[in-house]
Write an enzyme that holds these catalytic residues in place. Structure first.
Site, short mmCIF file in Angstrom:
data_model
loop_
_atom_site.label_atom_id
_atom_site.label_comp_id
_atom_site.label_asym_id
_atom_site.label_seq_id
_atom_site.Cartn_x
_atom_site.Cartn_y
_atom_site.Cartn_z
N PRO A 133 24.29 35.78 43.02
CA PRO A 133 23.28 36.65 42.41
C PRO A 133 23.49 36.75 40.90
O PRO A 133 24.61 36.93 40.43
CB PRO A 133 23.53 38.00 43.09
CG PRO A 133 24.15 37.65 44.40
CD PRO A 133 24.99 36.44 44.13
N GLU A 134 22.41 36.58 40.15
CA GLU A 134 22.46 36.68 38.70
C GLU A 134 21.87 38.02 38.28
O GLU A 134 21.54 38.86 39.12
CB GLU A 134 21.73 35.49 38.08
CG GLU A 134 22.33 34.16 38.55
CD GLU A 134 21.62 32.93 38.00
OE1 GLU A 134 21.07 33.00 36.88
OE2 GLU A 134 21.62 31.89 38.68
N ARG B 202 31.02 36.13 53.17
CA ARG B 202 32.17 35.43 52.62
C ARG B 202 33.37 36.34 52.29
O ARG B 202 34.45 35.85 52.01
CB ARG B 202 31.75 34.68 51.34
CG ARG B 202 30.61 33.69 51.54
CD ARG B 202 31.06 32.44 52.26
NE ARG B 202 31.89 31.61 51.40
CZ ARG B 202 31.42 30.74 50.52
NH1 ARG B 202 30.12 30.58 50.37
NH2 ARG B 202 32.24 30.02 49.78
N LYS C 243 31.66 27.78 19.00
CA LYS C 243 32.01 27.21 20.31
C LYS C 243 32.04 25.69 20.25
O LYS C 243 31.13 25.05 19.70
CB LYS C 243 30.99 27.63 21.37
CG LYS C 243 30.93 29.14 21.61
CD LYS C 243 31.85 29.55 22.72
CE LYS C 243 31.66 31.00 23.09
NZ LYS C 243 32.64 31.46 24.06
#
Length: 280
Positions: free
Chosen positions: A6-7, A115, A158
């Site tokens: 889930p985001e 899970r 980055k």
């Protein structure tokens, strides 16, 4: 089959659903069927939760923050398969129900997790920001907190590729595999583009698309792929509006070139080889 965690839009959907159902409800009993869901001492968790009231539910990135009476917060991460439901206490428990909160009105807040990867932890309200998992989170993807100039400067520092950087939660919180693929397609950026090669204009477009896409997904109650559902099995519909994710071999909605799937940072990644060309 690839994992779908889930985001932000899915967690926000759960937050809104729970807020409508358990706010101002007092907890009369806590049952730990699978205690390993709890981080920290389980007896302390049960003792601290019992007798307190759910006052509000906040969200930070993909974490749910259950604000309780008397200055405590339960921090909850759904991980891969975690789900909450609110049921009458006489309804039989599902075999994957691991934590049950009895409420004063005869209902139960139940946590279900096939899970068993999800985690809950109780802390003093305000100290949750010191947890290592929340400390590293970047800003929430809103115009007020997610600033274009800061975003661009972080990208310049980055050395990672953009797909991996957007997934690591430090530049902006809440994005996962699906929405990163969608945002990069919208912005016409190849997922393997180095962060420091992204121009200010591209960063601005990507910034705006992140906010736009997540808001659209929240309105659709998230994306239901594989197993996600909101509270009491509410199904999202944003999967019907995806442009590239899960559509390998289908024509790009913009240029009709067949979409491709590659692996970037061990994550399946969907893109258009024509619209999203890697700069040489």
């Amino acid at each position: 089959m690839e994992e779908k965690m889930p985001e932000l839009p899915e967690v926000e959907t759960v937050r809104r659903g729970l807020s409508a159902l358990i706010t101002d409800k007092k907890i009369t009993k806590v049952t730990l069927i699978y205690p390993k869901i709890i981080q920290g001492d389980t007896q302390t968790f049960v003792k601290e939760m019992t007798g307190r009231t759910f006052k509000e539910i906040d969200r930070r990135g993909k974490y749910l923050l259950f604000r309780l009476s008397d200055g405590l917060t339960m921090v909850s991460h759904l991980r891969m398969e975690g789900k909450y439901s609110v049921k009458e206490n006489n309804e039989p428990l599902d075999k994957h129900t691991h934590v049950v909160f009895d409420l004063v009105d005869g209902m139960q807040l139940r946590y279900n997790d096939v899970r068993k990867f999800g985690r809950m932890q109780i802390v003093k309200t305000g100290t949750e920001v010191q947890l290592s998992s929340l400390q590293k989170l970047g800003p929430e993807p809103t115009p007020e907190t997610f600033l274009i100039d800061d975003f661009y400067q972080e990208l310049q520092k980055k050395k990672k590729v953009i797909k991996t950087a957007l997934l690591d939660q430090t530049i902006v919180a809440g994005l996962g595999n699906i929405y990163v693929d969608e945002v990069l397609w919208m912005t016409k950026i190849h997922p393997e583009t180095k962060c420091f090669d992204i121009t200010y204009q591209q960063a601005k477009e990507m910034h705006d698309n992140i906010i736009l896409e997540l808001n659209r997904a929240i309105k659709a109650h998230g994306t239901t792929i594989f197993t996600f559902s909101g509270v009491n099995a509410q199904i999202g519909s944003f999967q019907n509006e995806l442009n590239v994710y899960g559509k390998k071999g289908e024509p790009c909605p913009r240029c009709q070139t067949p979409l491709e799937k590659i692996v970037v940072g061990q994550r399946g990644t969907h893109f258009c080889p024509n619209c999203q060309q890697l700069a040489k």
